[in-house]
Design an enzyme around this catalytic site. Structure first.
Site, PDB file in Angstrom:
ATOM      1  N   CYS A 107       1.950 -17.536 -39.967  1.00 26.50           N
ATOM      2  CA  CYS A 107       1.827 -17.826 -38.533  1.00 26.50           C
ATOM      3  C   CYS A 107       2.963 -18.734 -38.060  1.00 26.50           C
ATOM      4  O   CYS A 107       2.753 -19.888 -37.666  1.00 26.50           O
ATOM      5  CB  CYS A 107       0.466 -18.470 -38.264  1.00 26.50           C
ATOM      6  SG  CYS A 107       0.065 -18.580 -36.532  1.00 26.50           S
ATOM      7  N   GLU A 108       4.181 -18.238 -38.165  1.00 26.10           N
ATOM      8  CA  GLU A 108       5.391 -18.935 -37.727  1.00 26.10           C
ATOM      9  C   GLU A 108       6.412 -17.893 -37.276  1.00 26.10           C
ATOM     10  O   GLU A 108       6.600 -16.881 -37.954  1.00 26.10           O
ATOM     11  CB  GLU A 108       6.023 -19.738 -38.884  1.00 26.10           C
ATOM     12  CG  GLU A 108       5.192 -20.860 -39.440  1.00 26.10           C
ATOM     13  CD  GLU A 108       5.224 -22.111 -38.590  1.00 26.10           C
ATOM     14  OE1 GLU A 108       6.057 -22.187 -37.661  1.00 26.10           O
ATOM     15  OE2 GLU A 108       4.401 -23.016 -38.852  1.00 26.10           O
ATOM     16  N   ARG A 140      14.579 -19.095 -48.001  1.00 23.92           N
ATOM     17  CA  ARG A 140      16.006 -19.251 -47.726  1.00 23.92           C
ATOM     18  C   ARG A 140      16.452 -18.641 -46.391  1.00 23.92           C
ATOM     19  O   ARG A 140      17.229 -19.258 -45.661  1.00 23.92           O
ATOM     20  CB  ARG A 140      16.859 -18.686 -48.868  1.00 23.92           C
ATOM     21  CG  ARG A 140      16.731 -19.466 -50.174  1.00 23.92           C
ATOM     22  CD  ARG A 140      17.728 -19.011 -51.222  1.00 23.92           C
ATOM     23  NE  ARG A 140      19.066 -19.501 -50.938  1.00 23.92           N
ATOM     24  CZ  ARG A 140      20.058 -18.767 -50.469  1.00 23.92           C
ATOM     25  NH1 ARG A 140      19.882 -17.484 -50.245  1.00 23.92           N
ATOM     26  NH2 ARG A 140      21.227 -19.304 -50.253  1.00 23.92           N
ATOM     27  N   GLY A 191      27.663 -25.361 -58.820  1.00 20.57           N
ATOM     28  CA  GLY A 191      28.023 -24.873 -57.499  1.00 20.57           C
ATOM     29  C   GLY A 191      28.759 -23.558 -57.435  1.00 20.57           C
ATOM     30  O   GLY A 191      29.030 -23.051 -56.343  1.00 20.57           O
ATOM     31  N   TYR A 238      16.720 -20.809 -56.222  1.00 20.94           N
ATOM     32  CA  TYR A 238      16.288 -21.485 -54.993  1.00 20.94           C
ATOM     33  C   TYR A 238      15.388 -20.587 -54.144  1.00 20.94           C
ATOM     34  O   TYR A 238      15.456 -20.610 -52.921  1.00 20.94           O
ATOM     35  CB  TYR A 238      17.497 -21.979 -54.189  1.00 20.94           C
ATOM     36  CG  TYR A 238      18.396 -22.852 -55.016  1.00 20.94           C
ATOM     37  CD1 TYR A 238      17.990 -24.136 -55.376  1.00 20.94           C
ATOM     38  CD2 TYR A 238      19.619 -22.392 -55.492  1.00 20.94           C
ATOM     39  CE1 TYR A 238      18.788 -24.930 -56.171  1.00 20.94           C
ATOM     40  CE2 TYR A 238      20.415 -23.177 -56.287  1.00 20.94           C
ATOM     41  CZ  TYR A 238      19.997 -24.452 -56.627  1.00 20.94           C
ATOM     42  OH  TYR A 238      20.784 -25.235 -57.431  1.00 20.94           O
ATOM     43  N   GLY A 286      23.671 -23.362 -62.030  1.00 22.32           N
ATOM     44  CA  GLY A 286      22.291 -22.992 -61.739  1.00 22.32           C
ATOM     45  C   GLY A 286      22.269 -21.613 -61.124  1.00 22.32           C
ATOM     46  O   GLY A 286      21.996 -20.614 -61.781  1.00 22.32           O
ATOM     47  N   ARG A 287      22.631 -21.557 -59.846  1.00 21.30           N
ATOM     48  CA  ARG A 287      22.683 -20.294 -59.123  1.00 21.30           C
ATOM     49  C   ARG A 287      23.535 -19.255 -59.852  1.00 21.30           C
ATOM     50  O   ARG A 287      23.185 -18.082 -59.936  1.00 21.30           O
ATOM     51  CB  ARG A 287      23.265 -20.550 -57.728  1.00 21.30           C
ATOM     52  CG  ARG A 287      23.238 -19.375 -56.782  1.00 21.30           C
ATOM     53  CD  ARG A 287      24.122 -19.643 -55.558  1.00 21.30           C
ATOM     54  NE  ARG A 287      23.922 -20.966 -55.005  1.00 21.30           N
ATOM     55  CZ  ARG A 287      23.130 -21.243 -53.975  1.00 21.30           C
ATOM     56  NH1 ARG A 287      22.467 -20.272 -53.382  1.00 21.30           N
ATOM     57  NH2 ARG A 287      23.020 -22.483 -53.537  1.00 21.30           N
ATOM     58  N   GLU A 292      27.312 -27.801 -64.791  1.00 18.30           N
ATOM     59  CA  GLU A 292      25.893 -27.706 -64.459  1.00 18.30           C
ATOM     60  C   GLU A 292      25.592 -26.454 -63.618  1.00 18.30           C
ATOM     61  O   GLU A 292      25.206 -26.549 -62.451  1.00 18.30           O
ATOM     62  CB  GLU A 292      25.445 -28.952 -63.697  1.00 18.30           C
ATOM     63  CG  GLU A 292      25.603 -30.225 -64.495  1.00 18.30           C
ATOM     64  CD  GLU A 292      25.326 -31.478 -63.676  1.00 18.30           C
ATOM     65  OE1 GLU A 292      25.241 -32.559 -64.277  1.00 18.30           O
ATOM     66  OE2 GLU A 292      25.199 -31.379 -62.437  1.00 18.30           O
TER      67      GLU A 292
END
Length: 402
Positions: free
Chosen positions: A328-329, A299, A226, A357, A262-263, A260
């Site tokens: 198309c959004e 994101r 985190g 992510y 990650g980011r 742990e």
């Protein structure tokens, strides 16, 4: 970051992701060094970026793996991470995943409910093995981060409270097929304040001491991940202070610290590079339309997340615009109301902090192939995942056409 995005665009086309492996090395070594005074394992959170070459690079540095599916466990094993360095987490493991994890002999299964513990015990009994167990404790501390990536409050689906955890450890101690091995907490992602971490670790460390008093000795204290990165102007947690805060709470305990990240390891290694197709004016609103889209990098649409954006031209004429893709959004955007230079067809746009992510959340929405991934290390580039073709996308469907 000394990467020539234009050369890579000519060589690999756009859109693409590029990762600076030297940055990943520096981040790993900084965090590992912060824990040098204690037995520790950095178990890379594979969900952040699961490219095999990224995992292998971290494995070469000594990392283990934090996995949230059996597929991630297999990725870690595929590139040479030893089973005794692999943790299998996740709030909803299916029976076949639990069975395979036990057969693979990984370090421990991180359990998140008493119902899950019962399933693990039953499957371990059927296999006639002993399952090494870690229990994820929810300390009910506000991590002060985005609500979608907050995990340490009782309103979140993750972990169990202190009293439930204690009962579960007693169940493990009294079982022939469960071995209480570790304890785990993880209060959220993109953390930029130390105090919630300090409070959470103290709560869980006190539980470890209480368990020791009833002869339940744990070997691993997993503080989760985190640690935040800079997307905009965030003030980050100092890694040395982070480690010392954890180690202070564990004083007197003979236990290995597991972290742990990650980011923290890969987030700022990555850049998503896309090219301008054209500009469009709707009334007074300017749109810069690029060949990348929300299926490539979701994101901003999912979290309203900010990513630094740079147009790679020398135009000094700027104005407010929305940077959008072809999907198309109306949710297909990278930034809204952002000041960017006037662009021309084929101008490149770099979207930073895209190593975590981003690709892992990509999809084939609108039958768009997922883009190429490139590594740069010691100034040399190499392809680490080829661009998907139409044939790749339909490969699992074509034989079933009637």
């Amino acid at each position: 970051m000394n990467i020539n995005f234009k050369e890579l665009a000519q060589k690999y086309q756009t859109p693409y992701y590029v990762y600076d492996f030297d940055h990943i090395t520096n981040q790993y070594e900084e965090l590992k060094s912060a824990f040098r005074a204690r037995k520790s394992l950095l178990a890379y959170a594979v969900k952040a970026n699961s490219n095999l070459s990224v995992i292998k690079h971290l494995a070469s540095l000594g990392a283990g793996a934090d996995c949230v599916s059996i597929g991630e466990v297999k990725r870690a094993l595929k590139v040479g991470i030893a089973p005794y360095k692999i943790i299998f987490s996740g709030v909803g493991k299916i029976d076949s995943e639990i069975k395979e994890a036990l057969e693979l002999g990984i370090l421990m299964i991180n359990v998140e409910s008493d119902a899950e513990l019962n399933r693990v015990e039953m499957i371990a009994k059927e296999l006639d093995v002993v399952a090494r167990i870690s229990i994820r404790v929810n300390p009910n501390i506000d991590p002060k981060t985005h609500p979608y990536i907050s995990t340490g409050l009782h309103e979140n689906k993750f972990g169990v409270d202190i009293d439930t955890a204690k009962r579960m450890y007693i169940q493990c101690k009294n079982s022939d097929n469960l071995e209480p091995t570790g304890i785990h907490l993880h209060i959220g992602s993109q953390l930029t304040e130390l105090q919630p971490i300090k409070e959470s670790v103290k709560i869980v460390a006190d539980l470890v001491k209480n368990l020791a008093a009833i002869k339940i000795e744990l070997s691993f204290f997993d503080v989760g991940g985190g640690l935040g990165i800079v997307y905009d102007d965030e003030k980050l947690i100092d890694t040395y202070e982070y480690a010392q805060t954890i180690l202070d709470s564990l004083f007197g305990l003979d236990i290995t610290v597991v972290c742990e990240p990650g980011r923290f390891l890969v987030g700022n290694s990555g850049v998503f590079v896309t090219k301008v197709l054209y500009e469009k004016i709707n009334g007074e609103k300017r749109f810069v339309i690029v060949d990348g889209a929300m299926n490539d990098l979701i994101r901003p649409s999912l979290y309203n997340a900010y990513h630094k954006i740079e147009v790679l031209n020398n135009n000094e004429e700027h104005s407010d615009c929305n940077l959008v893709g072809p999907v198309c959004e109306s949710g297909d955007f990278f930034a809204k109301n952002v000041d960017l230079p006037k662009t021309e067809h084929n101008d490149l746009v770099a979207i930073y902090s895209a190593g975590a992510y981003c690709y892992t959340m990509a999809s084939n929405y609108n039958t768009r192939g997922r883009v190429a991934e490139i590594a740069v290390e010691d100034g040399e580039d190499r392809l680490i995942r080829k661009r998907e073709t139409f044939e790749d996308i339909i490969a699992l469907e074509e034989e079933f056409i009637k």
